[in-house]
Design a protein around this motif. Structure first.
Motif, mmCIF file in Angstrom:
data_model
loop_
_atom_site.group_PDB
_atom_site.id
_atom_site.type_symbol
_atom_site.label_atom_id
_atom_site.label_comp_id
_atom_site.label_asym_id
_atom_site.label_seq_id
_atom_site.Cartn_x
_atom_site.Cartn_y
_atom_site.Cartn_z
ATOM 1 N N PHE A 134 36.337 36.272 30.101
ATOM 2 C CA PHE A 134 37.216 35.463 30.936
ATOM 3 C C PHE A 134 38.599 36.106 31.014
ATOM 4 O O PHE A 134 39.085 36.593 30.011
ATOM 5 C CB PHE A 134 37.327 34.052 30.339
ATOM 6 C CG PHE A 134 38.191 33.145 31.159
ATOM 7 C CD1 PHE A 134 37.665 32.457 32.238
ATOM 8 C CD2 PHE A 134 39.546 32.994 30.852
ATOM 9 C CE1 PHE A 134 38.477 31.636 33.010
ATOM 10 C CE2 PHE A 134 40.357 32.182 31.631
ATOM 11 C CZ PHE A 134 39.818 31.500 32.702
ATOM 12 N N ASN A 137 35.073 37.205 34.302
ATOM 13 C CA ASN A 137 33.752 36.716 34.694
ATOM 14 C C ASN A 137 33.869 35.665 35.806
ATOM 15 O O ASN A 137 32.888 35.167 36.301
ATOM 16 C CB ASN A 137 32.994 36.148 33.475
ATOM 17 C CG ASN A 137 33.668 34.922 32.886
ATOM 18 O OD1 ASN A 137 34.784 34.572 33.266
ATOM 19 N ND2 ASN A 137 32.990 34.258 31.971
ATOM 20 N N VAL A 138 35.107 35.349 36.186
ATOM 21 C CA VAL A 138 35.323 34.364 37.253
ATOM 22 C C VAL A 138 35.648 35.064 38.570
ATOM 23 O O VAL A 138 35.153 34.698 39.632
ATOM 24 C CB VAL A 138 36.472 33.393 36.873
ATOM 25 C CG1 VAL A 138 36.724 32.403 38.002
ATOM 26 C CG2 VAL A 138 36.163 32.665 35.582
HETATM 27 C C1 LIG Z 1 33.436 32.860 31.588
HETATM 28 O O1 LIG Z 1 33.603 32.961 30.199
HETATM 29 C C2 LIG Z 1 34.086 31.776 29.578
HETATM 30 C C3 LIG Z 1 34.277 32.046 28.100
HETATM 31 O O2 LIG Z 1 34.735 33.327 27.860
HETATM 32 C C4 LIG Z 1 33.094 30.631 29.806
HETATM 33 O O3 LIG Z 1 33.596 29.451 29.227
HETATM 34 C C5 LIG Z 1 32.877 30.444 31.281
HETATM 35 O O4 LIG Z 1 31.897 29.457 31.518
HETATM 36 C C6 LIG Z 1 32.465 31.746 31.954
HETATM 37 N N1 LIG Z 1 32.426 31.538 33.382
HETATM 38 C C7 LIG Z 1 31.469 32.032 34.155
HETATM 39 C C8 LIG Z 1 31.571 31.745 35.609
HETATM 40 O O5 LIG Z 1 30.546 32.671 33.705
#
Ligand SMILES: *[C@@H]1O[C@H](CO)[C@@H](O)[C@H](O)[C@H]1NC(C)=O
Length: 232
Positions: A134, A137-138
């Motif tokens: 994060f 990953n968004v």
């Molecule tokens: C991205 O990572 C975070 C934790 O690092 C997690 O809470 C979140 O759901 C993730 N989002 C996606 C879209 O994968």
């Protein structure tokens, strides 16, 4: 066209100063970073110390960002407002958008670290791994997405349609910047990977060896990075 001139006052010099600042910043850091990569401009200015050069570039980029935000807010304060945006609901949306944008910017700086945030790659200061946690990953470019959202939130907060127009400009400018930056940094890392592979091969390691190769692999890769740093 008349609706535009009613809600966007292009005769205000502050509007054009903001346009100039928004366009200037990514041009500046891309130009300077490439000068660093090709001619080691900043490392030379920092008396041969790439980390100091990167630190100074970071301070400069940060300062230019603060100045740009200030010029943007000043421009909005002199623009006509849209009464509809005066509703509390829009203030809440403005605050939420700004907060989310700030989280994306802040967390990507946290994930990348100082040199990762401020173009260390161009100085030969490479990240060990691609950051995929994060907020990466968004969105693939959380720094730019977050910054754009902060502009949008500010525009809504100031109730200024001119701010929405400037936010659109920010978005376009960042897209152009990304189209320059992504292939360039991609090539820098591809070169590092090739060097890592060559270093591993030189040590007689089959590429991709995991079991038993674990002890040597990090050493091989740091030496590749070190060599690269020396070379830059
Ligand atoms: C991205 O990572 C975070 C934790 O690092 C997690 O809470 C979140 O759901 C993730 N989002 C996606 C879209 O994968």
């Amino acid at each position: 066209m008349s609706a535009l001139s009613r809600y966007v006052d292009l005769s205000q010099p502050s509007m054009w100063v903001a346009v100039g600042s928004i366009c200037f910043n990514p041009l500046f850091w891309n130009f300077v970073a490439r000068q660093e990569y090709r001619n080691k401009l900043l490392t030379k200015l920092a008396l041969g110390r790439p980390y100091l050069g990167c630190y100074l570039l970071g301070v400069t980029i940060f300062g230019l960002g603060i100045l740009r935000d200030h010029l943007y807010q000043h421009a909005l304060s002199e623009q006509p407002t849209l009464p509809l945006l005066h509703y509390t609901e829009f203030k809440l949306v403005a605050a939420a958008v700004f907060a989310w944008g700030s989280i994306l910017v802040g967390s990507s700086m946290w994930a990348l670290g100082y040199t990762g945030t401020y173009l260390g790659d161009y100085f030969g200061i490479l990240m060990d791994h691609k950051v995929e946690s994060f907020p990466f990953n968004v969105t693939s470019s959380p720094m730019y997405t977050g910054s754009t959202l902060c502009f949008l939130g500010t525009a809504l907060w100031y109730e200024a349609p001119a701010g929405l127009l400037l936010t659109l400009l920010v978005y376009v400018v960042y897209q152009v910047a990304l189209s320059y930056e992504d292939p360039f940094t991609g090539a820098i890392y591809a070169r590092r990977e090739a060097e890592r592979a060559a270093a591993a091969k030189g040590k007689g390691q089959p590429a991709g060896a995991l079991e038993g190769g674990d002890g040597d692999a990090p050493e091989a890769s740091t030496s590749a990075v070190r060599r690269r740093r020396g070379e830059l």
